[in-house]
Design a protein around this motif. Structure first.
Motif, short mmCIF file in Angstrom:
data_model
loop_
_atom_site.label_atom_id
_atom_site.label_comp_id
_atom_site.label_asym_id
_atom_site.label_seq_id
_atom_site.Cartn_x
_atom_site.Cartn_y
_atom_site.Cartn_z
N SER A 8 -5.80 -10.14 -13.97
CA SER A 8 -6.20 -10.48 -12.60
C SER A 8 -5.01 -10.50 -11.67
O SER A 8 -5.08 -10.08 -10.50
CB SER A 8 -6.92 -11.84 -12.57
OG SER A 8 -8.17 -11.76 -13.23
N VAL A 9 -3.87 -11.00 -12.17
CA VAL A 9 -2.64 -11.03 -11.35
C VAL A 9 -2.18 -9.61 -11.05
O VAL A 9 -1.76 -9.30 -9.93
CB VAL A 9 -1.53 -11.84 -12.07
CG1 VAL A 9 -0.20 -11.71 -11.32
CG2 VAL A 9 -1.93 -13.30 -12.18
N ALA A 15 -3.15 -5.70 -4.36
CA ALA A 15 -4.22 -5.89 -3.38
C ALA A 15 -3.71 -6.70 -2.18
O ALA A 15 -3.95 -6.34 -1.02
CB ALA A 15 -5.41 -6.60 -4.03
N ILE A 16 -3.00 -7.78 -2.47
CA ILE A 16 -2.44 -8.61 -1.38
C ILE A 16 -1.39 -7.82 -0.60
O ILE A 16 -1.34 -7.85 0.64
CB ILE A 16 -1.83 -9.91 -1.96
CG1 ILE A 16 -2.94 -10.79 -2.55
CG2 ILE A 16 -1.05 -10.68 -0.91
CD1 ILE A 16 -2.45 -11.93 -3.42
N ALA A 33 5.64 -2.29 -0.52
CA ALA A 33 4.92 -1.50 -1.52
C ALA A 33 5.77 -1.32 -2.77
O ALA A 33 5.27 -1.44 -3.90
CB ALA A 33 4.53 -0.14 -0.94
N LEU A 34 7.06 -1.04 -2.58
CA LEU A 34 7.95 -0.86 -3.73
C LEU A 34 8.04 -2.15 -4.55
O LEU A 34 7.97 -2.13 -5.78
CB LEU A 34 9.34 -0.43 -3.25
CG LEU A 34 10.37 -0.17 -4.36
CD1 LEU A 34 9.91 0.97 -5.26
CD2 LEU A 34 11.74 0.14 -3.77
N LEU A 114 -1.32 1.40 -2.75
CA LEU A 114 -1.46 0.12 -3.46
C LEU A 114 -2.91 -0.12 -3.86
O LEU A 114 -3.19 -0.63 -4.95
CB LEU A 114 -0.94 -1.01 -2.57
CG LEU A 114 0.58 -1.04 -2.38
CD1 LEU A 114 0.95 -1.94 -1.21
CD2 LEU A 114 1.28 -1.50 -3.64
N LEU A 115 -3.84 0.26 -2.98
CA LEU A 115 -5.26 0.13 -3.31
C LEU A 115 -5.62 1.02 -4.49
O LEU A 115 -6.40 0.63 -5.38
CB LEU A 115 -6.11 0.49 -2.08
CG LEU A 115 -7.63 0.37 -2.26
CD1 LEU A 115 -8.04 -1.05 -2.66
CD2 LEU A 115 -8.35 0.78 -0.97
N THR A 116 -5.04 2.24 -4.52
CA THR A 116 -5.26 3.14 -5.66
C THR A 116 -4.82 2.48 -6.96
O THR A 116 -5.50 2.57 -7.99
CB THR A 116 -4.47 4.46 -5.46
OG1 THR A 116 -4.87 5.06 -4.23
CG2 THR A 116 -4.75 5.44 -6.59
N GLU A 117 -3.67 1.79 -6.93
CA GLU A 117 -3.18 1.11 -8.14
C GLU A 117 -4.15 0.02 -8.59
O GLU A 117 -4.44 -0.09 -9.79
CB GLU A 117 -1.80 0.51 -7.88
CG GLU A 117 -1.23 -0.18 -9.11
CD GLU A 117 0.23 -0.58 -8.97
OE1 GLU A 117 0.92 -0.58 -10.00
OE2 GLU A 117 0.68 -0.88 -7.85
#
Length: 510
Positions: A8-9, A15-16, A33-34, A114-117
């Protein structure tokens, strides 16, 4: 790490960060992002080190409760662990590759990645059927935006084609999921993997899932969206598309098609082997005549993923282990090749192979990295590509000698088109003035390519590191499908005792 909701983390961190990126400047968004992707990579290393090889099949299970239509239930086995590690390893490299290449709408671009990840990790970790479906399908959206907003001149056409192809197949899969949940009384994936669905229903359920996974792989003839998507996508988009998103189809076959519908999988093995054999030969020949570097690597991806499908449907330990190793190796090697294309595209702003030549003279470091990744793609012993292809073909040989023979030609053709590409770009005379002016790899570019090179060599020299976590899961899967496994047309005698001599033959030796 007992009790710590690490999965979850790993979903919450990017996501955050994705939401935060939308409210900061371009440069801050890059660093944010990095940082988020590096934190996830560190958490992934924690997953890897804490994973109990030989322990229970499902580990790091989290089940805080139901969210109405579906349960928020996460957990991983060896397959999911390896694919999550591939995702979190490539993500910081993608952010680094976009550092100076992307100049417009940078915060939104970083948020999309980041959303893709989030969605990739969620797909591999989901243990509820509908939670999986949400993650699996939502992964379309950020990649659609990445191609459509930050892509090349023909990006709108490519993004629509990508979206429509991958969405249409998945509608049938949702219908099948609803029927399965109604039949089994649960949407829990581990339970469904051990549910014996009626044989007559398995055929239709298998086809419904196949419609989605075949497009995602992509298998011939539903592969045509991939070259367009790769050519138009920005460099980092191509890396994550080839590196991880194509693996969702292979993961789907492993997680759903084989364990849930073993009889149908066996009955339709001929279809998978046939389509794969055509894909290997046809797309390799198409790759040979390409003049766009990205298109050539895109067609090679279709051929490599066909080696994955024949391995998965070999119904034996070697085939399935080989298929997983090919997926990991292809994710690294093809991702690295797209990065190499991006390096010279940033300097000359063209992907036409004929525009280059002689780069070994003024870009020796680049030539060395490009050579390693080319060899890994070909499957040279000592690189990551060899182990997977060898095991996959060996497993396939036990089921179909013809499929193994036809797909082995892909290795020869693969060497032909990759070495042809390398020779035209790197060797020859350095005569063009703009090519002479190109500088060698910068420190940032070396930092992006070196980790991939190290892992490719690690996989080639010591593949056990990557095979050990999944070996128990492969054995479980093989045991699950053993009763339905096709007989196969090969009759290997190695390791078997010779038949006893008959009385008639015994008399011949007197």
């Amino acid at each position: 790490m007992s009790g710590f909701p690490i999965l979850s983390v790993m979903l919450a961190v990017p996501a955050i960060a994705a939401v935060s990126c939308l409210f900061v400047s371009a440069n801050t968004a890059r660093w944010l992002a990095l940082a988020a992707t590096l934190v996830d990579f560190v958490l992934g290393i924690g997953l890897w080190t804490q994973f109990d090889i030989g322990g229970p099949q499902w580990q790091f299970v989290e089940y805080p409760g139901s969210l109405g239509v579906f349960d928020w239930k996460l957990g991983i086995d060896g397959f999911a662990l390896l694919l999550i590690m591939l995702s979190v390893f490539l993500m910081p490299i993608c952010i680094g590759a976009s550092w100076s290449a992307i100049t417009k709408r940078v915060p939104e671009y970083m948020a999309a990645f980041l959303l893709t990840e989030v969605l990739m990790i969620g797909t591999f970790a989901a243990q509820d059927l509908f939670l999986f479906y949400i993650f699996f399908e939502a992964g379309l959206i950020p990649m659609y935006l990445i191609i459509g907003i930050w892509g090349g001149a023909n990006r709108i056409y490519a993004s629509y084609k990508f979206f429509l192809y991958t969405l249409l197949g998945s509608v049938l899969m949702l219908v099948a999921m609803l029927w399965m949940t109604n039949y089994a009384g649960t949407s829990d994936i581990p339970t469904l993997m051990n549910t014996d669905f009626p044989v007559h229903a398995q055929f239709w359920l298998w086809l419904a899932f196949f419609a989605s996974f075949a497009v995602k792989m992509p298998m011939w003839p539903v592969h045509t969206w991939l070259p367009d998507a790769h050519v138009q996508a920005p460099t980092a988009g191509s890396v994550i598309l080839a590196g991880v998103l194509l693996k969702l189809g292979g993961y789907g076959f492993l997680r759903f098609s084989l364990p849930m519908f073993p009889e149908a999988s066996s009955e339709l093995t001929w279809l998978v082997l046939g389509l794969s054999a055509v894909a290997v030969i046809y797309t390799s020949l198409v790759a040979l005549v390409q003049n766009d570097m990205k298109k050539l690597i895109a067609y090679s991806s279709v051929a490599h993923m066909a080696i994955v499908t024949i391995g998965l449907f070999a119904f034996n330990q070697q085939g399935i282990e080989g298929a997983m190793m090919v997926m990991l190796s292809h994710g690294l090697a093809s991702g690295a090749l797209f990065l190499c294309v991006g390096v010279i595209y940033d300097r000359l702003h063209t992907r036409e192979i004929d525009r280059y030549g002689g780069l070994a003279i003024n870009m020796p470091r680049y030539a060395l990295f490009f050579l390693l990744f080319t060899m890994a793609s070909i499957g040279l012993p000592g690189t990551s590509g060899f182990v997977g292809e060898f095991l996959s073909l060996m497993g396939t040989y036990k089921v179909s000698t013809w499929a193994a023979l036809l797909c082995t030609t892909g290795i020869i053709l693969g060497a032909a088109y990759m070495l042809y590409l390398y020779r035209r770009v790197v060797f020859g005379e350095l005569v063009k003035d703009d090519v002479k002016a190109m500088s060698d790899l910068s420190l940032r570019e070396i930092t992006l390519l070196a980790p991939i090179a190290a892992v490719i060599l690690w996989m080639g020299v010591y593949p056990e590191s990557f095979m050990a976590p999944m070996r128990g899961d492969v054995s479980t899967l093989v045991a699950r499908v053993a009763h339905a496994a096709p007989a196969g047309d090969s009759k290997p005698t190695i390791g078997k005792a010779a038949p006893p001599a008959t009385a008639a033959h015994a008399g011949d030796h007197k």
